[in-house]
Design a protein around this motif. Sequence first.
Motif, PDB file in Angstrom:
ATOM      1  N   GLU A  46      -1.429 -19.266 -82.583  1.00 62.37           N
ATOM      2  CA  GLU A  46      -2.756 -19.831 -82.321  1.00 62.37           C
ATOM      3  C   GLU A  46      -2.806 -21.251 -82.852  1.00 62.37           C
ATOM      4  O   GLU A  46      -2.592 -21.494 -84.050  1.00 62.37           O
ATOM      5  CB  GLU A  46      -3.818 -18.979 -82.996  1.00 62.37           C
ATOM      6  CG  GLU A  46      -5.229 -19.503 -82.809  1.00 62.37           C
ATOM      7  CD  GLU A  46      -6.248 -18.722 -83.619  1.00 62.37           C
ATOM      8  OE1 GLU A  46      -5.853 -17.933 -84.505  1.00 62.37           O
ATOM      9  OE2 GLU A  46      -7.462 -18.902 -83.374  1.00 62.37           O
ATOM     10  N   SER A  63     -11.756 -21.243 -83.468  1.00 63.11           N
ATOM     11  CA  SER A  63     -11.687 -20.415 -84.683  1.00 63.11           C
ATOM     12  C   SER A  63     -11.691 -21.249 -85.953  1.00 63.11           C
ATOM     13  O   SER A  63     -11.940 -20.725 -87.047  1.00 63.11           O
ATOM     14  CB  SER A  63     -10.435 -19.542 -84.641  1.00 63.11           C
ATOM     15  OG  SER A  63      -9.272 -20.349 -84.625  1.00 63.11           O
ATOM     16  N   ASP A  89      -9.025 -11.857 -91.209  1.00 57.95           N
ATOM     17  CA  ASP A  89      -8.399 -12.214 -89.933  1.00 57.95           C
ATOM     18  C   ASP A  89      -7.639 -13.536 -89.989  1.00 57.95           C
ATOM     19  O   ASP A  89      -6.880 -13.850 -89.074  1.00 57.95           O
ATOM     20  CB  ASP A  89      -9.457 -12.311 -88.829  1.00 57.95           C
ATOM     21  CG  ASP A  89      -9.900 -10.943 -88.334  1.00 57.95           C
ATOM     22  OD1 ASP A  89     -10.882 -10.871 -87.574  1.00 57.95           O
ATOM     23  OD2 ASP A  89      -9.238  -9.942 -88.709  1.00 57.95           O
ATOM     24  N   ASP A  90      -7.849 -14.313 -91.039  1.00 58.39           N
ATOM     25  CA  ASP A  90      -7.115 -15.568 -91.199  1.00 58.39           C
ATOM     26  C   ASP A  90      -5.735 -15.344 -91.811  1.00 58.39           C
ATOM     27  O   ASP A  90      -4.955 -16.298 -91.945  1.00 58.39           O
ATOM     28  CB  ASP A  90      -7.909 -16.534 -92.082  1.00 58.39           C
ATOM     29  CG  ASP A  90      -9.196 -16.987 -91.417  1.00 58.39           C
ATOM     30  OD1 ASP A  90     -10.243 -17.006 -92.109  1.00 58.39           O
ATOM     31  OD2 ASP A  90      -9.168 -17.324 -90.223  1.00 58.39           O
TER      32      ASP A  90
END
Length: 124
Positions: A46, A63, A89-90
Motif C-alpha cells: 500500500e 489511509s 491495522d497499521d
Amino acid sequence: EVQLQASGGGLVQPRGSVTLSCAVSGSALDFFAMSWFRQAPGKEREGLACITRSWGDTQYAPSAVGRFTISRDSAKNTMYLQMNSLKPDDTAIYYCATDLQFDCDTTKVQYDYSGQGTQVTVSS
C-alpha cells in the motif's frame, strides 16, 4: 545506485505515535520524489505518502491523510514519516523508496529502489 535504509519502527500502543526515518545515499533526496509504502502480512503493498523535490510538495494515500506526515531534511540526507493515531491495522513493514522520478504517485507500490523496511507493530 541509490541506497535507502528505513529505521525507527517498533512496538507502539494503539493511538500512539512513531516517526520513521529513511537514510538516503548520495544526492537523490535533493533531486527526486521520495515515497513511503507498507506491506502487512497477507495484504498487498500500500502506497502511503510521497514528497517531491520542488517545493517539497506532498501527496498522501487516503489511509494516511490526517494521520501521517512526510518530510525531509536534505542536510541530513534523511526522509521522515511521522505517524499519529496509530491503529492495529497499521501493523506492517514500512519501506522508503524512489524511482528517481520527479513526480509523486501514491498509487505506485513497485519501485526501482527500496531498502530493507522497518517493522511497526501496533498493539497493546
